[in-house]
Design a protein around this motif. Sequence first.
Motif, PDB file in Angstrom:
ATOM      1  N   SER A 206      46.922 -38.086  27.565  1.00  0.00           N
ATOM      2  CA  SER A 206      46.761 -36.631  27.664  1.00  0.00           C
ATOM      3  C   SER A 206      45.954 -36.217  28.880  1.00  0.00           C
ATOM      4  O   SER A 206      46.039 -35.066  29.321  1.00  0.00           O
ATOM      5  N   GLU A 207      45.171 -37.137  29.434  1.00  0.00           N
ATOM      6  CA  GLU A 207      44.355 -36.833  30.608  1.00  0.00           C
ATOM      7  C   GLU A 207      45.107 -36.979  31.923  1.00  0.00           C
ATOM      8  O   GLU A 207      44.592 -36.605  32.984  1.00  0.00           O
ATOM      9  N   SER A 213      53.096 -31.244  26.728  1.00  0.00           N
ATOM     10  CA  SER A 213      52.621 -30.816  25.421  1.00  0.00           C
ATOM     11  C   SER A 213      52.968 -31.814  24.335  1.00  0.00           C
ATOM     12  O   SER A 213      52.245 -31.939  23.341  1.00  0.00           O
ATOM     13  N   ARG A 216      50.174 -34.225  23.943  1.00  0.00           N
ATOM     14  CA  ARG A 216      49.023 -33.648  23.275  1.00  0.00           C
ATOM     15  C   ARG A 216      49.277 -33.407  21.785  1.00  0.00           C
ATOM     16  O   ARG A 216      48.355 -33.482  20.972  1.00  0.00           O
ATOM     17  N   GLN A 217      50.516 -33.114  21.435  1.00  0.00           N
ATOM     18  CA  GLN A 217      50.827 -32.964  20.007  1.00  0.00           C
ATOM     19  C   GLN A 217      50.686 -34.311  19.290  1.00  0.00           C
ATOM     20  O   GLN A 217      50.238 -34.366  18.140  1.00  0.00           O
ATOM     21  N   GLU A 231      39.347 -30.395  15.199  1.00  0.00           N
ATOM     22  CA  GLU A 231      39.641 -30.927  16.525  1.00  0.00           C
ATOM     23  C   GLU A 231      41.141 -31.056  16.737  1.00  0.00           C
ATOM     24  O   GLU A 231      41.667 -30.751  17.825  1.00  0.00           O
ATOM     25  N   GLN A 234      42.600 -27.680  17.461  1.00  0.00           N
ATOM     26  CA  GLN A 234      42.255 -27.243  18.811  1.00  0.00           C
ATOM     27  C   GLN A 234      43.179 -27.888  19.846  1.00  0.00           C
ATOM     28  O   GLN A 234      43.659 -27.227  20.773  1.00  0.00           O
ATOM     29  N   ILE A 235      43.451 -29.169  19.681  1.00  0.00           N
ATOM     30  CA  ILE A 235      44.361 -29.871  20.594  1.00  0.00           C
ATOM     31  C   ILE A 235      45.767 -29.317  20.459  1.00  0.00           C
ATOM     32  O   ILE A 235      46.467 -29.086  21.453  1.00  0.00           O
ATOM     33  N   ARG A 237      46.802 -26.434  19.735  1.00  0.00           N
ATOM     34  CA  ARG A 237      46.988 -25.070  20.225  1.00  0.00           C
ATOM     35  C   ARG A 237      46.984 -24.965  21.749  1.00  0.00           C
ATOM     36  O   ARG A 237      47.326 -23.917  22.297  1.00  0.00           O
ATOM     37  N   ARG A 238      46.580 -26.003  22.427  1.00  0.00           N
ATOM     38  CA  ARG A 238      46.463 -25.928  23.885  1.00  0.00           C
ATOM     39  C   ARG A 238      47.812 -25.653  24.544  1.00  0.00           C
ATOM     40  O   ARG A 238      48.825 -26.253  24.190  1.00  0.00           O
ATOM     41  N   GLU A 239      47.812 -24.756  25.494  1.00  0.00           N
ATOM     42  CA  GLU A 239      48.942 -24.477  26.381  1.00  0.00           C
ATOM     43  C   GLU A 239      50.108 -23.783  25.703  1.00  0.00           C
ATOM     44  O   GLU A 239      51.112 -23.504  26.350  1.00  0.00           O
ATOM     45  N   ALA A 245      51.930 -22.041  18.729  1.00  0.00           N
ATOM     46  CA  ALA A 245      50.771 -22.816  18.281  1.00  0.00           C
ATOM     47  C   ALA A 245      50.586 -22.697  16.780  1.00  0.00           C
ATOM     48  O   ALA A 245      50.298 -23.687  16.095  1.00  0.00           O
TER      49      ALA A 245
END
Length: 276
Positions: A206-207, A213, A216-217, A231, A234-235, A237-239, A245
């Motif tokens: 993810s970095e 996405s 990250r999912q 946590e 939060q991950i 929902r990003r982008e 989301a």
Amino acid sequence: MAARETSPRYRRNLLTCLCTTLVALSVTGCASTRNHDNIKTGSVPNMSRAYDQMNATQLASASASLGKAYEANPKDRSTGLAYANILQMTGRQAQSLAVMQQVAIAHPSDREVLAAYGKAQAAAGQLEQALGTIGRAQTPDRPDWRLFSAEGAVLDQLGRSADARNRYRMALDLQPNDPSVLSNLGMSYVLSGDLRTAETYLRTASEQPAADSRVRQNLALVVGLQGRFPEAEQIARRELAPQQADANVAYLRSMLAQQNSWKQLAAKDTDTKNTN
């Protein structure tokens, strides 16, 4: 100590649950290129990026349009690849395989077509056939990292985790730090119950600048499996747009709360920690 291997029956049940989760997450919200399967075919990646931003109604419309184009010229490589791809996205695995069979007949020496055909075979449950097809697409003098990763994904489904991880590492030798390969490697450890190792690879994935996405999912899923729900949300929902989301988070919560396979996996990982 590494996590103990799961039984074949447990692995099959977990794999079914895992694949269901990832497919649902991708259709409801992933807004970038679909790289979980690690097969890129011609112009399909750009088209897939657009598809990932569509809702179910839009996907159905796009599928109908591609279907008409395919019927008009079933030998066209780009159309066939795109149509097979969107059929898989909408859950029509058998039809996707039938389309790819025709494309492969028309382009029998095209390694990207063979790779996509192998992907379709795997999605339809024809795992041994998929290995053979992907193997024919690979060439020793010009090895393709995407094919190594695709082969690894099939081997994971067959329960051959050591062989699968070997293929992922071969892919990473050719394409260092590729997020899609690192993500597949991380999910391989999910299947064997080693959530901590899985999270390490998924965080690294993810970095990466090219991470999408979907990666990250996957990370959100693994974090959630370990009980860190805020946590994970939060991950997740990003982008993403708020509606996408919310859909992803709702499905993530549902799967984590209701699927016995996930509970068994979390318990298994806890047992592993206690033996270290």
